[in-house]
Structures are given as C-alpha cells and as structure tokens.
Design a protein around this motif. Structure first.
Motif, PDB file in Angstrom:
ATOM      1  N   GLU A  54      25.945  -3.665 -23.667  1.00 23.49           N
ATOM      2  CA  GLU A  54      26.428  -3.485 -24.868  1.00 23.49           C
ATOM      3  C   GLU A  54      27.123  -4.538 -25.404  1.00 23.49           C
ATOM      4  O   GLU A  54      26.707  -5.102 -26.629  1.00 23.49           O
ATOM      5  N   GLU A  55      27.862  -5.463 -24.827  1.00 25.87           N
ATOM      6  CA  GLU A  55      28.189  -6.682 -25.258  1.00 25.87           C
ATOM      7  C   GLU A  55      27.271  -7.722 -25.558  1.00 25.87           C
ATOM      8  O   GLU A  55      27.295  -8.322 -26.489  1.00 25.87           O
ATOM      9  N   GLY A  56      25.973  -7.450 -24.981  1.00 24.74           N
ATOM     10  CA  GLY A  56      24.959  -8.559 -25.346  1.00 24.74           C
ATOM     11  C   GLY A  56      24.116  -8.008 -26.547  1.00 24.74           C
ATOM     12  O   GLY A  56      23.035  -8.573 -26.914  1.00 24.74           O
ATOM     13  N   GLY A  57      24.561  -6.884 -27.102  1.00 19.81           N
ATOM     14  CA  GLY A  57      23.828  -6.472 -28.402  1.00 19.81           C
ATOM     15  C   GLY A  57      23.086  -5.114 -28.309  1.00 19.81           C
ATOM     16  O   GLY A  57      22.518  -4.656 -29.316  1.00 19.81           O
ATOM     17  N   LEU A  58      23.094  -4.533 -27.009  1.00 19.78           N
ATOM     18  CA  LEU A  58      22.322  -3.146 -26.902  1.00 19.78           C
ATOM     19  C   LEU A  58      23.299  -1.972 -27.326  1.00 19.78           C
ATOM     20  O   LEU A  58      24.259  -2.133 -27.136  1.00 19.78           O
ATOM     21  N   ASP A  59      22.517  -1.090 -28.224  1.00 21.07           N
ATOM     22  CA  ASP A  59      23.529   0.104 -28.331  1.00 21.07           C
ATOM     23  C   ASP A  59      23.570   0.749 -27.071  1.00 21.07           C
ATOM     24  O   ASP A  59      23.056   0.681 -26.133  1.00 21.07           O
ATOM     25  N   ARG A  60      24.962   1.869 -27.033  1.00 21.37           N
ATOM     26  CA  ARG A  60      25.249   2.260 -25.811  1.00 21.37           C
ATOM     27  C   ARG A  60      23.918   3.201 -25.120  1.00 21.37           C
ATOM     28  O   ARG A  60      23.736   3.206 -24.031  1.00 21.37           O
ATOM     29  N   PRO A  61      23.499   4.142 -26.034  1.00 20.69           N
ATOM     30  CA  PRO A  61      22.375   4.938 -25.415  1.00 20.69           C
ATOM     31  C   PRO A  61      21.049   4.121 -24.724  1.00 20.69           C
ATOM     32  O   PRO A  61      20.570   4.532 -23.765  1.00 20.69           O
ATOM     33  N   THR A  62      20.693   2.880 -25.409  1.00 15.64           N
ATOM     34  CA  THR A  62      19.716   2.188 -24.890  1.00 15.64           C
ATOM     35  C   THR A  62      20.244   1.613 -23.598  1.00 15.64           C
ATOM     36  O   THR A  62      19.499   1.264 -22.571  1.00 15.64           O
ATOM     37  N   ALA A  63      21.377   0.846 -23.539  1.00 20.24           N
ATOM     38  CA  ALA A  63      21.892   0.381 -22.454  1.00 20.24           C
ATOM     39  C   ALA A  63      22.123   1.223 -21.133  1.00 20.24           C
ATOM     40  O   ALA A  63      21.791   0.850 -19.932  1.00 20.24           O
ATOM     41  N   GLU A  64      22.442   2.559 -21.696  1.00 22.52           N
ATOM     42  CA  GLU A  64      22.668   3.413 -20.301  1.00 22.52           C
ATOM     43  C   GLU A  64      21.023   3.964 -19.757  1.00 22.52           C
ATOM     44  O   GLU A  64      20.960   4.218 -18.572  1.00 22.52           O
ATOM     45  N   CYS A  65      20.225   4.010 -20.746  1.00 20.34           N
ATOM     46  CA  CYS A  65      18.899   4.266 -20.369  1.00 20.34           C
ATOM     47  C   CYS A  65      18.178   3.201 -19.330  1.00 20.34           C
ATOM     48  O   CYS A  65      17.853   3.569 -18.461  1.00 20.34           O
ATOM     49  N   VAL A  66      18.562   1.826 -19.899  1.00 22.25           N
ATOM     50  CA  VAL A  66      17.817   0.810 -18.927  1.00 22.25           C
ATOM     51  C   VAL A  66      18.460   0.832 -17.703  1.00 22.25           C
ATOM     52  O   VAL A  66      17.830   0.529 -16.682  1.00 22.25           O
ATOM     53  N   VAL A  67      19.984   0.950 -17.689  1.00 22.32           N
ATOM     54  CA  VAL A  67      20.423   0.644 -16.325  1.00 22.32           C
ATOM     55  C   VAL A  67      20.522   1.897 -15.408  1.00 22.32           C
ATOM     56  O   VAL A  67      19.932   1.924 -14.199  1.00 22.32           O
ATOM     57  N   THR A  68      20.311   3.222 -16.022  1.00 21.44           N
ATOM     58  CA  THR A  68      19.805   4.461 -15.232  1.00 21.44           C
ATOM     59  C   THR A  68      18.380   4.286 -14.798  1.00 21.44           C
ATOM     60  O   THR A  68      18.353   4.502 -13.361  1.00 21.44           O
ATOM     61  N   ALA A  69      17.343   3.838 -15.499  1.00 19.25           N
ATOM     62  CA  ALA A  69      16.135   3.811 -15.126  1.00 19.25           C
ATOM     63  C   ALA A  69      15.992   2.634 -13.976  1.00 19.25           C
ATOM     64  O   ALA A  69      15.257   2.827 -12.789  1.00 19.25           O
ATOM     65  N   PHE A  70      16.740   1.465 -14.107  1.00 20.77           N
ATOM     66  CA  PHE A  70      16.743   0.491 -13.319  1.00 20.77           C
ATOM     67  C   PHE A  70      17.307   0.759 -11.877  1.00 20.77           C
ATOM     68  O   PHE A  70      16.733   0.693 -10.927  1.00 20.77           O
ATOM     69  N   PHE A  71      18.730   1.438 -11.857  1.00 20.27           N
ATOM     70  CA  PHE A  71      19.197   1.695 -10.814  1.00 20.27           C
ATOM     71  C   PHE A  71      18.593   2.896  -9.950  1.00 20.27           C
ATOM     72  O   PHE A  71      18.442   3.001  -8.600  1.00 20.27           O
ATOM     73  N   ASP A  72      18.076   3.883 -10.715  1.00 22.91           N
ATOM     74  CA  ASP A  72      17.430   5.061 -10.146  1.00 22.91           C
ATOM     75  C   ASP A  72      16.190   4.699  -9.442  1.00 22.91           C
ATOM     76  O   ASP A  72      15.738   5.290  -8.298  1.00 22.91           O
ATOM     77  N   ASP A  73      15.605   3.815  -9.821  1.00 23.31           N
ATOM     78  CA  ASP A  73      14.307   3.417  -8.992  1.00 23.31           C
ATOM     79  C   ASP A  73      14.301   2.496  -7.897  1.00 23.31           C
ATOM     80  O   ASP A  73      13.606   1.720  -7.284  1.00 23.31           O
ATOM     81  N   LYS A  74      15.576   2.114  -7.605  1.00 28.68           N
ATOM     82  CA  LYS A  74      15.887   1.054  -6.527  1.00 28.68           C
ATOM     83  C   LYS A  74      16.851   1.586  -5.458  1.00 28.68           C
ATOM     84  O   LYS A  74      17.980   2.320  -5.744  1.00 28.68           O
ATOM     85  N   SER A  75      16.367   1.290  -4.281  1.00 23.66           N
ATOM     86  CA  SER A  75      17.483   1.607  -3.217  1.00 23.66           C
ATOM     87  C   SER A  75      18.464   0.546  -2.880  1.00 23.66           C
ATOM     88  O   SER A  75      18.655  -0.554  -3.631  1.00 23.66           O
ATOM     89  N   ASP A  76      19.702   0.782  -2.497  1.00 25.54           N
ATOM     90  CA  ASP A  76      20.677  -0.177  -2.302  1.00 25.54           C
ATOM     91  C   ASP A  76      20.112  -1.430  -1.887  1.00 25.54           C
ATOM     92  O   ASP A  76      20.533  -2.703  -2.282  1.00 25.54           O
ATOM     93  N   ALA A  77      19.113  -1.277  -0.595  1.00 22.46           N
ATOM     94  CA  ALA A  77      18.813  -2.535  -0.111  1.00 22.46           C
ATOM     95  C   ALA A  77      17.757  -3.412  -1.145  1.00 22.46           C
ATOM     96  O   ALA A  77      17.881  -4.515  -1.201  1.00 22.46           O
ATOM     97  N   GLU A  78      16.959  -2.506  -1.720  1.00 23.26           N
ATOM     98  CA  GLU A  78      16.101  -3.550  -3.092  1.00 23.26           C
ATOM     99  C   GLU A  78      17.199  -3.909  -4.053  1.00 23.26           C
ATOM    100  O   GLU A  78      16.840  -5.142  -4.595  1.00 23.26           O
ATOM    101  N   LEU A  79      18.131  -3.315  -4.353  1.00 24.45           N
ATOM    102  CA  LEU A  79      18.990  -3.830  -5.465  1.00 24.45           C
ATOM    103  C   LEU A  79      19.847  -5.154  -4.762  1.00 24.45           C
ATOM    104  O   LEU A  79      20.099  -6.246  -5.516  1.00 24.45           O
ATOM    105  N   GLN A  80      20.084  -5.055  -3.610  1.00 28.33           N
ATOM    106  CA  GLN A  80      20.762  -6.178  -2.884  1.00 28.33           C
ATOM    107  C   GLN A  80      19.873  -7.404  -3.006  1.00 28.33           C
ATOM    108  O   GLN A  80      20.251  -8.461  -3.438  1.00 28.33           O
ATOM    109  N   GLY A  81      18.611  -7.185  -2.637  1.00 29.89           N
ATOM    110  CA  GLY A  81      17.592  -8.103  -2.564  1.00 29.89           C
ATOM    111  C   GLY A  81      17.482  -8.691  -4.144  1.00 29.89           C
ATOM    112  O   GLY A  81      17.130 -10.060  -4.174  1.00 29.89           O
ATOM    113  N   PHE A  82      17.429  -7.821  -4.898  1.00 25.99           N
ATOM    114  CA  PHE A  82      17.253  -8.429  -6.295  1.00 25.99           C
ATOM    115  C   PHE A  82      18.588  -9.345  -6.831  1.00 25.99           C
ATOM    116  O   PHE A  82      18.342 -10.320  -7.357  1.00 25.99           O
ATOM    117  N   PHE A  83      19.713  -8.818  -6.301  1.00 26.14           N
ATOM    118  CA  PHE A  83      21.042  -9.597  -6.743  1.00 26.14           C
ATOM    119  C   PHE A  83      21.249 -10.951  -5.987  1.00 26.14           C
ATOM    120  O   PHE A  83      22.112 -11.605  -6.383  1.00 26.14           O
TER     121      PHE A  83
END
Length: 91
Positions: free
Chosen positions: A36-65
């Motif tokens: 949101e601070e980067g310019g996305l509206d809240r619904p779009t930001a929530e959608c992006v984050v939900t889709a990104f997190f829900d599609d990844k296991s904790d191990a996959e997220l750790q590898g990404f980060f």
C-alpha cells in the motif's frame, strides 16, 4: 524492496521456529501495508499477498527470501498477480 525482504526473512524464521501461523499472518499483514505504501490500493495488495503466500510452503518462502534478487520467474509471477488482482479489485 530490500528492507521488505529483510523483514520477511526475519518473520519467516520466527514462523519456522513457532508452531502457530501468527508470524506468517503478521508477515502477510506487513507486506500488505508495504505494498500500500508503494502505491497499491488495499484490495489489490491483499489479493497479491494472499495469492503469493497461499501458493507457497514455509520452506519455499524461506528460499525466496534467502535470495537478494528476484528471479525472472518470480518477477513474472508478481507481475501476473498484480495484473490479476488489479482486474479483480477493479470489478
């Protein structure tokens, strides 16, 4: 983006050490706020984050980060999520 990635690495390490999903939820909420601070509206930001997190296991997220830069595939994934979520949020 580097500060965001640093925060999420810390949050995911905490999540891996804990049995609850609270740290993952907190990382998700923080990422929404940062998008949101980067310019996305809240619904779009929530959608992006939900889709990104829900599609990844904790191990996959750790590898990404653990990486400092996005791979071309990750950049394409974020771009696609942004387009999809913008369309959904817009109507």
């Amino acid at each position: 983006m580097r500060l965001l990635r640093h925060f999420l690495v810390v949050a995911l390490v905490v999540a891996a050490a804990s049995c609850s999903s609270q740290p993952r939820d907190e990382a998700r909420d923080s990422l929404v706020e940062q998008l949101e601070e980067g310019g996305l509206d809240r619904p779009t930001a929530e959608c992006v984050v939900t889709a990104f997190f829900d599609d990844k296991s904790d191990a996959e997220l750790q590898g990404f980060f653990d990486r400092e830069e996005l791979t071309p595939e990750e950049a394409a994934e974020f771009a696609a999520l942004g387009r999809r979520c913008s369309t959904q949020a817009g109507g």
